[in-house]
Design an enzyme around this catalytic site. Structure first.
Site, PDB file in Angstrom:
ATOM      1  N   TYR A 289       9.895 -19.415  -8.720  1.00 18.46           N
ATOM      2  CA  TYR A 289       9.033 -19.575  -9.887  1.00 18.46           C
ATOM      3  C   TYR A 289       7.738 -18.787  -9.723  1.00 18.46           C
ATOM      4  O   TYR A 289       6.647 -19.275  -9.986  1.00 18.46           O
ATOM      5  CB  TYR A 289       8.733 -21.064 -10.121  1.00 18.46           C
ATOM      6  CG  TYR A 289       8.363 -21.380 -11.553  1.00 18.46           C
ATOM      7  CD1 TYR A 289       9.341 -21.393 -12.543  1.00 18.46           C
ATOM      8  CD2 TYR A 289       7.063 -21.683 -11.908  1.00 18.46           C
ATOM      9  CE1 TYR A 289       9.018 -21.703 -13.859  1.00 18.46           C
ATOM     10  CE2 TYR A 289       6.723 -21.986 -13.222  1.00 18.46           C
ATOM     11  CZ  TYR A 289       7.707 -21.986 -14.194  1.00 18.46           C
ATOM     12  OH  TYR A 289       7.385 -22.281 -15.505  1.00 18.46           O
ATOM     13  N   GLY A 290       7.887 -17.521  -9.290  1.00 17.94           N
ATOM     14  CA  GLY A 290       6.731 -16.652  -9.134  1.00 17.94           C
ATOM     15  C   GLY A 290       6.436 -15.894 -10.412  1.00 17.94           C
ATOM     16  O   GLY A 290       6.691 -16.377 -11.523  1.00 17.94           O
TER      17      GLY A 290
ATOM     18  N   GLN B 159      15.512 -12.645  -0.425  1.00 15.35           N
ATOM     19  CA  GLN B 159      16.697 -12.938  -1.224  1.00 15.35           C
ATOM     20  C   GLN B 159      17.957 -13.124  -0.383  1.00 15.35           C
ATOM     21  O   GLN B 159      18.708 -14.089  -0.569  1.00 15.35           O
ATOM     22  CB  GLN B 159      16.916 -11.832  -2.261  1.00 15.35           C
ATOM     23  CG  GLN B 159      15.924 -11.870  -3.403  1.00 15.35           C
ATOM     24  CD  GLN B 159      16.250 -10.885  -4.510  1.00 15.35           C
ATOM     25  OE1 GLN B 159      17.362 -10.347  -4.584  1.00 15.35           O
ATOM     26  NE2 GLN B 159      15.296 -10.646  -5.387  1.00 15.35           N
TER      27      GLN B 159
ATOM     28  N   ASP C 112      13.062   3.017  -9.330  1.00 20.33           N
ATOM     29  CA  ASP C 112      11.962   2.052  -9.247  1.00 20.33           C
ATOM     30  C   ASP C 112      11.205   2.224  -7.929  1.00 20.33           C
ATOM     31  O   ASP C 112       9.969   2.282  -7.921  1.00 20.33           O
ATOM     32  CB  ASP C 112      12.509   0.631  -9.360  1.00 20.33           C
ATOM     33  CG  ASP C 112      11.407  -0.413  -9.412  1.00 20.33           C
ATOM     34  OD1 ASP C 112      10.729  -0.501 -10.451  1.00 20.33           O
ATOM     35  OD2 ASP C 112      11.213  -1.135  -8.423  1.00 20.33           O
TER      36      ASP C 112
ATOM     37  N   HIS D 250      15.847  -6.817 -10.072  1.00 17.76           N
ATOM     38  CA  HIS D 250      15.713  -5.557  -9.312  1.00 17.76           C
ATOM     39  C   HIS D 250      16.965  -5.448  -8.455  1.00 17.76           C
ATOM     40  O   HIS D 250      17.439  -6.438  -7.900  1.00 17.76           O
ATOM     41  CB  HIS D 250      14.446  -5.604  -8.458  1.00 17.76           C
ATOM     42  CG  HIS D 250      14.215  -4.386  -7.607  1.00 17.76           C
ATOM     43  ND1 HIS D 250      14.480  -3.113  -8.043  1.00 17.76           N
ATOM     44  CD2 HIS D 250      13.739  -4.259  -6.337  1.00 17.76           C
ATOM     45  CE1 HIS D 250      14.163  -2.241  -7.083  1.00 17.76           C
ATOM     46  NE2 HIS D 250      13.726  -2.925  -6.043  1.00 17.76           N
TER      47      HIS D 250
ATOM     48  N   ASP E  99      12.128  -9.440  -2.515  1.00 15.13           N
ATOM     49  CA  ASP E  99      13.299  -8.719  -2.007  1.00 15.13           C
ATOM     50  C   ASP E  99      13.663  -9.126  -0.589  1.00 15.13           C
ATOM     51  O   ASP E  99      14.837  -9.307  -0.260  1.00 15.13           O
ATOM     52  CB  ASP E  99      13.038  -7.203  -2.029  1.00 15.13           C
ATOM     53  CG  ASP E  99      13.039  -6.629  -3.441  1.00 15.13           C
ATOM     54  OD1 ASP E  99      13.679  -7.224  -4.327  1.00 15.13           O
ATOM     55  OD2 ASP E  99      12.399  -5.589  -3.643  1.00 15.13           O
TER      56      ASP E  99
ATOM     57  N   SER F 117     -12.106  15.931 -23.427  1.00 16.88           N
ATOM     58  CA  SER F 117     -12.858  17.143 -23.764  1.00 16.88           C
ATOM     59  C   SER F 117     -12.074  18.397 -23.379  1.00 16.88           C
ATOM     60  O   SER F 117     -11.170  18.351 -22.536  1.00 16.88           O
ATOM     61  CB  SER F 117     -14.199  17.153 -23.024  1.00 16.88           C
ATOM     62  OG  SER F 117     -13.991  17.374 -21.634  1.00 16.88           O
TER      63      SER F 117
ATOM     64  N   GLU G 222       7.278   3.654  -7.526  1.00 18.51           N
ATOM     65  CA  GLU G 222       6.250   2.880  -6.826  1.00 18.51           C
ATOM     66  C   GLU G 222       5.624   3.682  -5.686  1.00 18.51           C
ATOM     67  O   GLU G 222       4.407   3.691  -5.502  1.00 18.51           O
ATOM     68  CB  GLU G 222       6.880   1.603  -6.253  1.00 18.51           C
ATOM     69  CG  GLU G 222       7.301   0.591  -7.306  1.00 18.51           C
ATOM     70  CD  GLU G 222       8.180  -0.509  -6.735  1.00 18.51           C
ATOM     71  OE1 GLU G 222       8.455  -1.478  -7.460  1.00 18.51           O
ATOM     72  OE2 GLU G 222       8.601  -0.396  -5.571  1.00 18.51           O
TER      73      GLU G 222
ATOM     74  N   GLU H 140     -16.029   7.508 -11.344  1.00 25.50           N
ATOM     75  CA  GLU H 140     -15.330   8.754 -11.665  1.00 25.50           C
ATOM     76  C   GLU H 140     -13.868   8.771 -11.238  1.00 25.50           C
ATOM     77  O   GLU H 140     -13.033   9.373 -11.929  1.00 25.50           O
ATOM     78  CB  GLU H 140     -16.062   9.938 -11.029  1.00 25.50           C
ATOM     79  CG  GLU H 140     -17.483  10.162 -11.572  1.00 25.50           C
ATOM     80  CD  GLU H 140     -17.512  10.358 -13.082  1.00 25.50           C
ATOM     81  OE1 GLU H 140     -16.502  10.809 -13.662  1.00 25.50           O
ATOM     82  OE2 GLU H 140     -18.550  10.053 -13.694  1.00 25.50           O
TER      83      GLU H 140
END
Length: 338
Positions: free
Chosen positions: A27-28, A88, A193, A110, A85, A254, A197, A229
């Site tokens: 439940y994250g 699991q 993916d 994923h 991951d 610009s 990353e 910046e």
């Protein structure tokens, strides 16, 4: 270049999950969004979490009665595994696999563990993916507002002949069908993916920002000015690019900035940089990165911790933390204390 097929609410329905039970394992960030969105769509949802954790208490606050992953596996027809991951395969082997029966469906957000074979599902079990292209809190807030976050859908195993119908019901139920669900594969989602990353969104971007900050401060410029910046104005540029692409961003800045972009950008991203990107991709494709990461976790994450702590105390983080607390137009965020 082939155009990905995009599916919407009209291309599927919730029927495949009607009368079924969906278990959300974890439940994250993603888990809370999928569980609540599916429940709000009229699907029966149960949640698996560890007692005594923050996520366990949050699930209770949201009206769920968390159970163990083993119990959730026994009860559910679709199991959505949204654990980190590196956890699991451990939870799968201990609690899910012994209770997994033919006809059930394993769902992932994923493809890491399936693609790199850390998890090998048995015969008779469908394996599907719905991968939202946004963090869980956005998945939830967009759903509540009546919109959705684009998702990817993939089918790794279709043992029942109904895997796509189940996947689309999941994607539609959590709001993805409102924005668009793109068809892909576990291999393509996982490898692209990880590359995104590492080379651009996280690894490439943070390294570029730090290098820019260091270049300016080493040249004698004020760190606060350097922060504005190379860090603060990222939000403006990224917003313009996501709304209208690179061309719209260039149209909006610009002429001086645009000329600097067109002429100096290629000086940074050289043939050598592209060669390094290809090496990063090759390590992902071969499974070398996956093995390195899982080995790092098994050993207690010593390198991960060392690198994280070094960056946590980088001067751009120190000056940025002080500046953000002074900004009246935004709510400063801090990493929660463990």
């Amino acid at each position: 270049m082939a155009i990905a097929k995009i599916l919407y609410d009209k291309d599927g329905s919730l029927d495949a999950l009607k009368g079924k039970t969906v278990a959300v394992i974890g439940y994250g960030s993603q888990g809370h969004a999928h569980a609540q969105n599916l429940r709000d769509s009229g699907i029966k949802v149960i949640v698996a979490e560890l007692p005594g954790t923050h996520n366990y208490e949050t699930a209770i606050q949201h009206g769920f009665k968390p159970v163990s992953a083993a119990e959730a596996t026994k009860q559910a027809d679709l199991l959505i595994i949204v654990l980190p991951d590196e956890l699991q395969a451990i939870v799968y082997k201990k609690e899910i696999e012994p209770n997994l029966k033919p006809g059930k469906t394993l769902g992932f957000c994923h493809g890491f563990n399936i693609h790199f074979k850390a998890i090998i599902p048995p015969k008779g079990v469908d394996v599907i993916m719905i991968a939202p292209k946004g963090p869980g809190h956005t998945v939830r807030s967009c759903f509540v507002e009546g919109s959705g976050v684009p998702c990817l859908v993939a089918i790794e195993k279709d043992e029942t002949g109904h895997a796509m119908q189940t996947a689309l019901a999941w994607g539609i139920g959590m709001g993805g069908g409102r924005a668009g669900i793109l068809q892909t594969t576990f291999k393509e989602e996982t490898e692209t993916d990880l590359f995104g990353e590492q080379a651009v969104l996280c690894g490439g971007l943070t390294a570029l920002v730090k290098a820019g900050f260091e270049t300016l401060t080493e040249a004698g410029y004020q760190p606060e000015i350097a922060y504005f910046e190379v860090m603060h104005e990222l939000l403006l540029i990224i917003k313009l690019m996501t709304e209208g692409g690179i061309s719209y961003m260039r149209y909006s800045i610009s002429n001086t900035a645009e000329y600097g972009d067109l002429t100096r950008g290629p000086m940074l991203i050289t043939a050598e940089t592209r060669k390094t990107m290809k090496k990063i991709l090759a390590d992902i494709q071969s499974g070398a990165f996956a093995k390195e990461w899982l080995d790092e976790c098994k050993n207690g994450k010593p390198n991960f911790t060392k690198l994280y702590e070094a960056d946590k105390n980088h001067p751009i983080e120190v000056v940025g933390g002080k500046l953000r607390k002074m900004f009246s137009w935004m709510q400063a965020k801090e990493v929660p204390a463990e």
